[in-house]
Design a protein around this motif. Structure first.
Motif, PDB file in Angstrom:
ATOM      1  N   GLY A 106      -0.805   1.602   5.791  1.00  7.29           N
ATOM      2  CA  GLY A 106       0.020   1.805   4.610  1.00  7.29           C
ATOM      3  C   GLY A 106      -0.403   3.027   3.818  1.00  7.29           C
ATOM      4  N   CYS A 107      -1.725   3.249   3.696  1.00  5.45           N
ATOM      5  CA  CYS A 107      -2.214   4.430   2.966  1.00  5.45           C
ATOM      6  C   CYS A 107      -1.879   5.718   3.708  1.00  5.45           C
ATOM      7  CB  CYS A 107      -3.722   4.324   2.745  1.00  5.45           C
ATOM      8  SG  CYS A 107      -4.234   2.965   1.681  1.00  5.45           S
ATOM      9  N   ILE A 108      -2.069   5.723   5.028  1.00  4.58           N
ATOM     10  CA  ILE A 108      -1.831   6.938   5.819  1.00  4.58           C
ATOM     11  C   ILE A 108      -0.345   7.279   5.866  1.00  4.58           C
ATOM     12  CG2 ILE A 108      -2.013   7.915   8.142  1.00  4.58           C
ATOM     13  CD1 ILE A 108      -4.558   6.230   8.493  1.00  4.58           C
ATOM     14  N   SER A 109       0.510   6.267   5.897  1.00  3.53           N
ATOM     15  CA  SER A 109       1.947   6.505   6.057  1.00  3.53           C
ATOM     16  C   SER A 109       2.673   6.785   4.748  1.00  3.53           C
ATOM     17  CB  SER A 109       2.594   5.301   6.747  1.00  3.53           C
ATOM     18  OG  SER A 109       2.498   4.129   5.932  1.00  3.53           O
ATOM     19  N   ARG A 110       1.950   6.896   3.648  1.00 13.20           N
ATOM     20  CA  ARG A 110       2.609   7.154   2.371  1.00 13.20           C
ATOM     21  C   ARG A 110       3.424   8.450   2.361  1.00 13.20           C
ATOM     22  NH1 ARG A 110       1.806   4.956  -2.455  1.00 13.20           N
ATOM     23  NH2 ARG A 110       1.843   6.997  -3.462  1.00 13.20           N
TER      24      ARG A 110
ATOM     25  N   LYS B  73       4.143  -1.337 -10.861  1.00 17.17           N
ATOM     26  CA  LYS B  73       3.854  -0.718  -9.567  1.00 17.17           C
ATOM     27  C   LYS B  73       2.631   0.187  -9.625  1.00 17.17           C
ATOM     28  CE  LYS B  73       8.531  -0.819  -7.649  1.00 17.17           C
ATOM     29  NZ  LYS B  73       9.634  -0.015  -7.065  1.00 17.17           N
ATOM     30  N   THR B  74       2.287   0.644 -10.824  1.00 15.40           N
ATOM     31  CA  THR B  74       1.138   1.527 -10.966  1.00 15.40           C
ATOM     32  C   THR B  74      -0.145   0.871 -10.467  1.00 15.40           C
ATOM     33  OG1 THR B  74       2.183   2.492 -12.920  1.00 15.40           O
ATOM     34  CG2 THR B  74      -0.160   2.953 -12.602  1.00 15.40           C
ATOM     35  N   TYR B  75      -0.254  -0.432 -10.671  1.00 18.03           N
ATOM     36  CA  TYR B  75      -1.497  -1.131 -10.333  1.00 18.03           C
ATOM     37  C   TYR B  75      -1.341  -2.069  -9.140  1.00 18.03           C
ATOM     38  CZ  TYR B  75      -3.121   0.743 -14.737  1.00 18.03           C
ATOM     39  OH  TYR B  75      -3.477   1.603 -15.748  1.00 18.03           O
ATOM     40  N   LEU B  76      -0.294  -1.885  -8.348  1.00 13.12           N
ATOM     41  CA  LEU B  76      -0.174  -2.672  -7.121  1.00 13.12           C
ATOM     42  C   LEU B  76      -1.317  -2.348  -6.163  1.00 13.12           C
ATOM     43  CD1 LEU B  76       3.644  -2.726  -6.265  1.00 13.12           C
ATOM     44  CD2 LEU B  76       2.217  -4.572  -7.157  1.00 13.12           C
ATOM     45  N   GLY B  77      -1.780  -1.092  -6.190  1.00 16.27           N
ATOM     46  CA  GLY B  77      -2.900  -0.707  -5.330  1.00 16.27           C
ATOM     47  C   GLY B  77      -4.145  -1.504  -5.635  1.00 16.27           C
TER      48      GLY B  77
ATOM     49  N   ALA C  23       0.829  -1.206   0.000  1.00 12.14           N
ATOM     50  CA  ALA C  23       0.000   0.000   0.000  1.00 12.14           C
ATOM     51  C   ALA C  23       0.863   1.255   0.000  1.00 12.14           C
ATOM     52  CB  ALA C  23      -0.934  -0.004   1.214  1.00 12.14           C
ATOM     53  N   ARG C  24       2.001   1.219   0.690  1.00 10.37           N
ATOM     54  CA  ARG C  24       2.902   2.382   0.729  1.00 10.37           C
ATOM     55  C   ARG C  24       3.524   2.648  -0.635  1.00 10.37           C
ATOM     56  NH1 ARG C  24       5.377   4.997   4.558  1.00 10.37           N
ATOM     57  NH2 ARG C  24       7.390   4.811   3.486  1.00 10.37           N
ATOM     58  N   HIS C  25       3.803   1.587  -1.404  1.00 13.30           N
ATOM     59  CA  HIS C  25       4.476   1.747  -2.685  1.00 13.30           C
ATOM     60  C   HIS C  25       3.516   1.704  -3.876  1.00 13.30           C
ATOM     61  CE1 HIS C  25       7.793   0.383  -0.026  1.00 13.30           C
ATOM     62  NE2 HIS C  25       8.521   1.204  -0.771  1.00 13.30           N
TER      63      HIS C  25
END
Length: 329
Positions: free
Chosen positions: A200-204, A143-147, A26-28
Motif C-alpha cells: 500500500g505504501c509503495i503503490s501510493r 483521513k489525515t491520521y488513517l496512517g 495505507a494507499r489513502h
C-alpha cells in the motif's frame, strides 16, 4: 452453518480480507506524518498493559493473604465469642463476615496457577486491532491520521501478538516451545498484513483505474461485516465463558478502561490532541484479541479466562467507544 465455516472465514479474512483493508487504508493515508510515533506509542501501551497486569496480580495476591490474616487475628482475639458480641454489639462479627467475603472474592478472581496468570497478562495487553480496530477506528478519525491507525494495527500484531505475546505465553505456559528463532522469524515475516502495508505504501504514487479503486472500496464493505460475523460466531461457541466471567472481568477492565484512559492522559500531556489522540486512544481501547485464545491453545494457558475476557471486552466495546470519543475526540 457448516461447522467448518468460521475456520474458512477466519483464514479468508486473515490472508485476504484484512490485508486488503490494510493496503487500501495505507494507499489513502497521509504517510507524510511521522510514522515512528504510533509505533512507539504501541510498544509503550503494550508494556503499560504488562505492568498493570503484573501489579494487579500481585495486589490481588497480597489482598487475599492480608484479609485471611486479618480474619485469623480477629478469631484469636475473640475466643470468647459471647463476651465479644456483648462488648461490640455484633459489629465484630459483621467485620469478620465482610473480611471473609472479601477474601473469597479475591480467591475467585486471582488465578493461582501460572497458566491462569499467563492468560490474565495476555488478556490485559493484546488488543483486537486487526478485525475490530481497523474496522471501527477509521470511521471516527479524519483521513489525515488513517496512517497512524494502520501503523498501530500492524505494530500491535507484530510486536504484541507475534512478539511479546509469544514470549510471555511460552514463559507462563506448561509446554516448551520447540521452535528455534529462525522459524519464529519466518513466521513473523509471513504475516500478510505486514506485506500488505508495504504494498500500500509503495503503490501510493500509482493511479489505479477507476473501476479497480471502486472494486477495492466495495470489497471493504464485505470485510468489515465479515470480521464482526466471525467474532460473533466465535463468541457463540465459547465454552465455560460465563463461569469464568468473574476472573476475566479485571483483565478486561484493564484492557478496555485503564489502558486507553492512561494513554489519552499521556498523549494529552505530550501535546497530542484532536483526531491524532483519538486514533491512538481508540486503538489502545480495542477488546482483547482472539490471539489470546490461540496462544492459550498453543502454550496450554487458561482457556476459560481467555474466552471470558474476550467476551466481556467485546460486549463492552459499544459502551467504551462513545466514552473515548467524548473525552478525547
Amino acid at each position: 452453518m457448516p461447522t467448518s465455516f468460521p475456520k474458512y472465514l477466519g483464514r479468508t479474512l486473515y490472508w485476504v480480507g484484512v490485508p486488503l483493508q490494510v493496503m487500501v487504508l495505507a494507499r489513502h493515508s497521509n504517510l507524510s506524518l511521522a510514522l515512528w510515533f504510533p509505533s512507539v506509542v504501541t510498544l509503550t501501551i503494550l508494556f503499560l498493559g504488562l505492568g498493570l497486569s503484573l501489579v494487579s496480580l500481585q495486589s490481588l495476591k497480597s489482598l487475599k493473604y492480608l484479609s485471611a490474616f486479618s480474619i485469623d487475628r480477629l478469631m484469636r482475639r475473640t475466643s470468647n465469642r459471647q463476651v465479644a458480641e456483648f462488648r461490640f454489639g455484633g459489629k465484630l462479627l459483621d467485620l469478620q463476615l465482610k473480611l471473609a467475603s472479601f477474601s473469597r472474592f479475591c480467591q475467585r478472581i486471582w488465578p493461582p496457577h501460572r497458566s491462569g496468570q499467563g492468560s490474565f497478562v495476555l488478556a490485559s495487553m493484546l488488543g483486537n486491532t486487526g478485525f475490530v480496530g481497523l474496522a471501527i477506528a477509521p470511521s471516527f478519525v479524519s483521513k489525515t491520521y488513517l496512517g497512524w491507525v494502520v501503523v498501530y494495527g500492524v505494530a500491535n500484531n507484530l510486536l504484541g501478538s507475534y512478539g511479546l505475546g509469544v514470549i510471555l505465553a511460552s514463559h507462563f505456559g506448561q509446554t516448551q516451545d520447540r521452535q528455534n528463532w529462525s522459524s519464529k522469524l519466518r513466521a513473523l515475516l509471513s504475516v500478510p498484513t505486514l506485506w500488505a502495508f508495504c504494498i500500500g505504501c509503495i503503490s501510493r504514487p500509482i493511479r489505479f483505474a477507476q473501476f479497480i479503486e471502486l472494486g477495492l472500496n466495495h470489497l471493504l464493505w464485505a470485510v468489515i461485516p465479515g470480521s464482526f460475523l466471525l467474532i460473533g460466531m466465535q463468541l457463540s461457541r465459547l465454552k465455560g465463558g460465563v463461569k469464568g466471567l468473574q476472573a476475566a472481568a479485571l483483565p478486561a477492565a484493564i484492557k478496555m478502561l485503564a489502558i486507553p484512559c492512561l494513554a489519552g492522559i499521556g498523549l494529552t500531556l505530550l501535546g497530542v490532541s484532536g483526531d491524532a489522540r483519538l486514533a491512538l486512544v481508540l486503538m489502545a481501547g480495542m477488546p482483547t484479541a482472539f490471539a489470546n485464545l490461540i496462544l492459550a491453545e498453543e502454550y496450554d494457558l487458561d482457556r476459560q479466562l481467555a474466552a471470558g475476557s474476550i467476551l466481556i471486552s467485546t460486549l463492552g466495546l459499544p459502551i467504551a467507544i462513545p466514552l473515548w470519543v467524548k473525552l478525547f475526540g
